[in-house]
Motif scaffolding. Structure first.
Motif, PDB file in Angstrom:
ATOM      1  N   GLU A  32      13.488  23.149  18.208  1.00  0.00           N
ATOM      2  CA  GLU A  32      13.903  24.542  18.160  1.00  0.00           C
ATOM      3  C   GLU A  32      15.373  24.671  17.767  1.00  0.00           C
ATOM      4  O   GLU A  32      15.781  25.654  17.142  1.00  0.00           O
ATOM      5  N   LEU A  33      16.173  23.652  18.102  1.00  0.00           N
ATOM      6  CA  LEU A  33      17.609  23.674  17.806  1.00  0.00           C
ATOM      7  C   LEU A  33      17.948  23.079  16.448  1.00  0.00           C
ATOM      8  O   LEU A  33      19.114  23.023  16.068  1.00  0.00           O
ATOM      9  N   GLY A  34      16.933  22.614  15.708  1.00  0.00           N
ATOM     10  CA  GLY A  34      17.175  22.232  14.326  1.00  0.00           C
ATOM     11  C   GLY A  34      17.187  20.763  13.988  1.00  0.00           C
ATOM     12  O   GLY A  34      17.596  20.403  12.881  1.00  0.00           O
ATOM     13  N   VAL A  35      16.766  19.872  14.891  1.00  0.00           N
ATOM     14  CA  VAL A  35      16.752  18.453  14.560  1.00  0.00           C
ATOM     15  C   VAL A  35      15.803  18.218  13.383  1.00  0.00           C
ATOM     16  O   VAL A  35      14.799  18.915  13.220  1.00  0.00           O
ATOM     17  N   ASP A  36      16.119  17.240  12.542  1.00  0.00           N
ATOM     18  CA  ASP A  36      15.327  16.984  11.336  1.00  0.00           C
ATOM     19  C   ASP A  36      14.329  15.847  11.504  1.00  0.00           C
ATOM     20  O   ASP A  36      13.354  15.753  10.754  1.00  0.00           O
ATOM     21  N   ARG A  37      14.573  14.984  12.468  1.00  0.00           N
ATOM     22  CA  ARG A  37      13.691  13.836  12.678  1.00  0.00           C
ATOM     23  C   ARG A  37      13.829  13.384  14.120  1.00  0.00           C
ATOM     24  O   ARG A  37      14.914  13.444  14.690  1.00  0.00           O
ATOM     25  N   VAL A  38      12.726  12.938  14.722  1.00  0.00           N
ATOM     26  CA  VAL A  38      12.777  12.381  16.070  1.00  0.00           C
ATOM     27  C   VAL A  38      12.168  10.984  16.034  1.00  0.00           C
ATOM     28  O   VAL A  38      11.203  10.721  15.304  1.00  0.00           O
ATOM     29  N   VAL A  39      12.741  10.112  16.838  1.00  0.00           N
ATOM     30  CA  VAL A  39      12.272   8.725  16.905  1.00  0.00           C
ATOM     31  C   VAL A  39      12.088   8.340  18.364  1.00  0.00           C
ATOM     32  O   VAL A  39      13.043   8.422  19.151  1.00  0.00           O
ATOM     33  N   PRO A  40      10.891   7.922  18.764  1.00  0.00           N
ATOM     34  CA  PRO A  40      10.682   7.462  20.135  1.00  0.00           C
ATOM     35  C   PRO A  40      11.271   6.067  20.323  1.00  0.00           C
ATOM     36  O   PRO A  40      11.105   5.194  19.480  1.00  0.00           O
ATOM     37  N   TRP A  41      11.961   5.879  21.430  1.00  0.00           N
ATOM     38  CA  TRP A  41      12.667   4.623  21.675  1.00  0.00           C
ATOM     39  C   TRP A  41      12.193   4.002  22.993  1.00  0.00           C
ATOM     40  O   TRP A  41      12.281   4.614  24.047  1.00  0.00           O
ATOM     41  N   ALA A  42      11.711   2.765  22.910  1.00  0.00           N
ATOM     42  CA  ALA A  42      11.307   2.010  24.100  1.00  0.00           C
ATOM     43  C   ALA A  42      12.538   1.310  24.663  1.00  0.00           C
ATOM     44  O   ALA A  42      12.783   0.123  24.399  1.00  0.00           O
ATOM     45  N   ALA A  43      13.348   2.050  25.400  1.00  0.00           N
ATOM     46  CA  ALA A  43      14.576   1.504  25.970  1.00  0.00           C
ATOM     47  C   ALA A  43      14.259   0.586  27.146  1.00  0.00           C
ATOM     48  O   ALA A  43      13.193   0.673  27.765  1.00  0.00           O
ATOM     49  N   ALA A  44      15.194  -0.279  27.474  1.00  0.00           N
ATOM     50  CA  ALA A  44      14.978  -1.257  28.538  1.00  0.00           C
ATOM     51  C   ALA A  44      14.669  -0.582  29.873  1.00  0.00           C
ATOM     52  O   ALA A  44      13.853  -1.082  30.658  1.00  0.00           O
ATOM     53  N   ARG A  45      15.309   0.537  30.146  1.00  0.00           N
ATOM     54  CA  ARG A  45      15.127   1.215  31.430  1.00  0.00           C
ATOM     55  C   ARG A  45      14.120   2.366  31.373  1.00  0.00           C
ATOM     56  O   ARG A  45      14.022   3.144  32.332  1.00  0.00           O
ATOM     57  N   SER A  46      13.376   2.475  30.282  1.00  0.00           N
ATOM     58  CA  SER A  46      12.354   3.518  30.193  1.00  0.00           C
ATOM     59  C   SER A  46      11.235   3.227  31.192  1.00  0.00           C
ATOM     60  O   SER A  46      10.659   2.131  31.189  1.00  0.00           O
ATOM     61  N   VAL A  47      10.949   4.199  32.058  1.00  0.00           N
ATOM     62  CA  VAL A  47       9.851   4.050  33.005  1.00  0.00           C
ATOM     63  C   VAL A  47       8.520   4.178  32.281  1.00  0.00           C
ATOM     64  O   VAL A  47       7.580   3.417  32.502  1.00  0.00           O
ATOM     65  N   SER A  48       8.440   5.144  31.379  1.00  0.00           N
ATOM     66  CA  SER A  48       7.230   5.344  30.581  1.00  0.00           C
ATOM     67  C   SER A  48       7.138   4.260  29.510  1.00  0.00           C
ATOM     68  O   SER A  48       8.150   3.833  28.940  1.00  0.00           O
ATOM     69  N   ARG A  49       5.917   3.810  29.242  1.00  0.00           N
ATOM     70  CA  ARG A  49       5.700   2.780  28.233  1.00  0.00           C
ATOM     71  C   ARG A  49       4.538   3.170  27.327  1.00  0.00           C
ATOM     72  O   ARG A  49       3.523   3.665  27.790  1.00  0.00           O
ATOM     73  N   TRP A  50       4.741   2.976  26.028  1.00  0.00           N
ATOM     74  CA  TRP A  50       3.655   3.156  25.076  1.00  0.00           C
ATOM     75  C   TRP A  50       3.166   1.765  24.691  1.00  0.00           C
ATOM     76  O   TRP A  50       3.923   0.978  24.107  1.00  0.00           O
ATOM     77  N   GLU A  51       1.933   1.478  24.992  1.00  0.00           N
ATOM     78  CA  GLU A  51       1.371   0.173  24.676  1.00  0.00           C
ATOM     79  C   GLU A  51      -0.045   0.325  24.160  1.00  0.00           C
ATOM     80  O   GLU A  51      -0.775   1.237  24.557  1.00  0.00           O
ATOM     81  N   GLY A  52      -0.454  -0.583  23.269  1.00  0.00           N
ATOM     82  CA  GLY A  52      -1.810  -0.575  22.739  1.00  0.00           C
ATOM     83  C   GLY A  52      -2.167   0.728  22.059  1.00  0.00           C
ATOM     84  O   GLY A  52      -1.394   1.279  21.261  1.00  0.00           O
ATOM     85  N   ALA A  53      -3.344   1.255  22.402  1.00  0.00           N
ATOM     86  CA  ALA A  53      -3.831   2.492  21.784  1.00  0.00           C
ATOM     87  C   ALA A  53      -2.955   3.688  22.138  1.00  0.00           C
ATOM     88  O   ALA A  53      -2.968   4.702  21.432  1.00  0.00           O
ATOM     89  N   LYS A  54      -2.180   3.578  23.211  1.00  0.00           N
ATOM     90  CA  LYS A  54      -1.332   4.692  23.636  1.00  0.00           C
ATOM     91  C   LYS A  54      -0.215   4.967  22.639  1.00  0.00           C
ATOM     92  O   LYS A  54       0.298   6.084  22.568  1.00  0.00           O
ATOM     93  N   ILE A  55       0.163   3.946  21.849  1.00  0.00           N
ATOM     94  CA  ILE A  55       1.261   4.135  20.900  1.00  0.00           C
ATOM     95  C   ILE A  55       0.907   5.212  19.875  1.00  0.00           C
ATOM     96  O   ILE A  55       1.653   6.171  19.681  1.00  0.00           O
ATOM     97  N   ALA A  56      -0.231   5.064  19.224  1.00  0.00           N
ATOM     98  CA  ALA A  56      -0.638   6.037  18.209  1.00  0.00           C
ATOM     99  C   ALA A  56      -0.940   7.398  18.836  1.00  0.00           C
ATOM    100  O   ALA A  56      -0.564   8.440  18.289  1.00  0.00           O
ATOM    101  N   LYS A  57      -1.590   7.388  19.995  1.00  0.00           N
ATOM    102  CA  LYS A  57      -1.946   8.648  20.661  1.00  0.00           C
ATOM    103  C   LYS A  57      -0.697   9.419  21.066  1.00  0.00           C
ATOM    104  O   LYS A  57      -0.616  10.645  20.864  1.00  0.00           O
ATOM    105  N   SER A  58       0.282   8.728  21.623  1.00  0.00           N
ATOM    106  CA  SER A  58       1.506   9.393  22.074  1.00  0.00           C
ATOM    107  C   SER A  58       2.333   9.887  20.897  1.00  0.00           C
ATOM    108  O   SER A  58       2.928  10.974  20.957  1.00  0.00           O
ATOM    109  N   ARG A  59       2.378   9.091  19.831  1.00  0.00           N
ATOM    110  CA  ARG A  59       3.123   9.525  18.647  1.00  0.00           C
ATOM    111  C   ARG A  59       2.481  10.771  18.040  1.00  0.00           C
ATOM    112  O   ARG A  59       3.185  11.690  17.606  1.00  0.00           O
ATOM    113  N   ASP A  60       1.155  10.817  18.014  1.00  0.00           N
ATOM    114  CA  ASP A  60       0.465  12.008  17.514  1.00  0.00           C
ATOM    115  C   ASP A  60       0.784  13.224  18.381  1.00  0.00           C
ATOM    116  O   ASP A  60       0.922  14.340  17.869  1.00  0.00           O
TER     117      ASP A  60
END
Length: 246
Positions: free
Chosen positions: A101-129
């Motif tokens: 809404e504020l005008g960002v042009d691109r977003v990138v999901p980042w699996a940071a070391a301290r991220s509690v949430s994790r995208w793994e396996g089939a969840k990667i494509a589902k979450s990105r969608d």
């Protein structure tokens, strides 16, 4: 203001032509927005093209307008990317929604070391969608001609490599430089900007080291510590002012 709907396969359209939507977009227009014949709406392709016209047909299966004006909006420059660390609950989703809404042009999901949430396996494509759906809907709500792209799930190493082609600004509460004090380039030849936002526990020291060694700059917003869901949007607001977009 007229509502905006997207038709991604739309390449061109002429004034005076009839332009139709079917499927979920048409159903949403008729049943949720209660669009009726005689109203004015916009249909865009999410890549800079927006056609505006009067509604001729509005049913749960079809939305048709007679095109009155056609607008071609140039892609933003410099491109501003938000690298958002995965976060628990829906905090990362709130961040990308508000950032769109504020005008960002691109977003990138980042699996940071301290991220509690994790995208793994089939969840990667589902979450990105799901992220793609969130930014698309936010772009519609805010009447944006360009829908932000959603990058692949990135490691810290991949985020650091962005410094090779972009100016990378890492939000870090202990940084000595304020984001509002930096000078940013504007214009068609300006270097792309990347904002990096860490997870709830902050960015790990080894990650900060990797990012700064690659050329990233550490910046802070103020004297308080913001949630991961609000830091990115707040930083974008500052950049919008510096870039002359606001």
């Amino acid at each position: 203001m007229s509502a905006l709907y997207f038709r991604e396969d739309l390449e061109s359209v002429d004034e005076g032509a009839r332009l139709s939507l079917t499927g979920p977009e048409a159903k949403h227009a008729a049943t949720v927005n209660r669009t009726r014949p005689g109203q004015s709406v916009m249909i865009g392709n999410g890549r800079g093209l927006i056609a505006t016209g009067e509604v001729l047909v509005a049913t749960s299966t079809e939305l048709t307008i007679e095109v009155e004006t056609v607008q071609h909006v140039a892609s933003p420059s410099p491109v501003v990317t938000l690298v958002q660390a995965l976060a628990k609950g829906d905090r990362d989703e709130l961040a990308i929604q508000a950032s769109t809404e504020l005008g960002v042009d691109r977003v990138v999901p980042w699996a940071a070391a301290r991220s509690v949430s994790r995208w793994e396996g089939a969840k990667i494509a589902k979450s990105r969608d799901r992220w793609a759906t969130i930014v698309r809907e936010a772009a519609k709500q805010s009447i944006r001609a360009w829908v932000p792209s959603v990058g692949e799930l990135s490691s810290t190493k991949a985020v650091a490599e962005l410094s090779g082609s972009s100016r990378v600004l890492v939000l870090e509460p202990d940084a000595t430089t304020r984001l509002s004090d930096i000078v940013v380039e504007t214009g068609p030849d300006a270097r792309p900007l990347v904002l990096v936002v860490g997870p709830e526990g902050g960015i790990a020291p080894e990650e900060l080291g990797l990012l700064t060694a690659a050329g990233a700059e550490l910046v802070r917003l103020g004297t308080t510590v913001l949630r991961t869901s609000t830091a990115g949007p707040a930083a974008l607001a500052v950049l919008n002012g510096a870039l002359g977009r606001w």
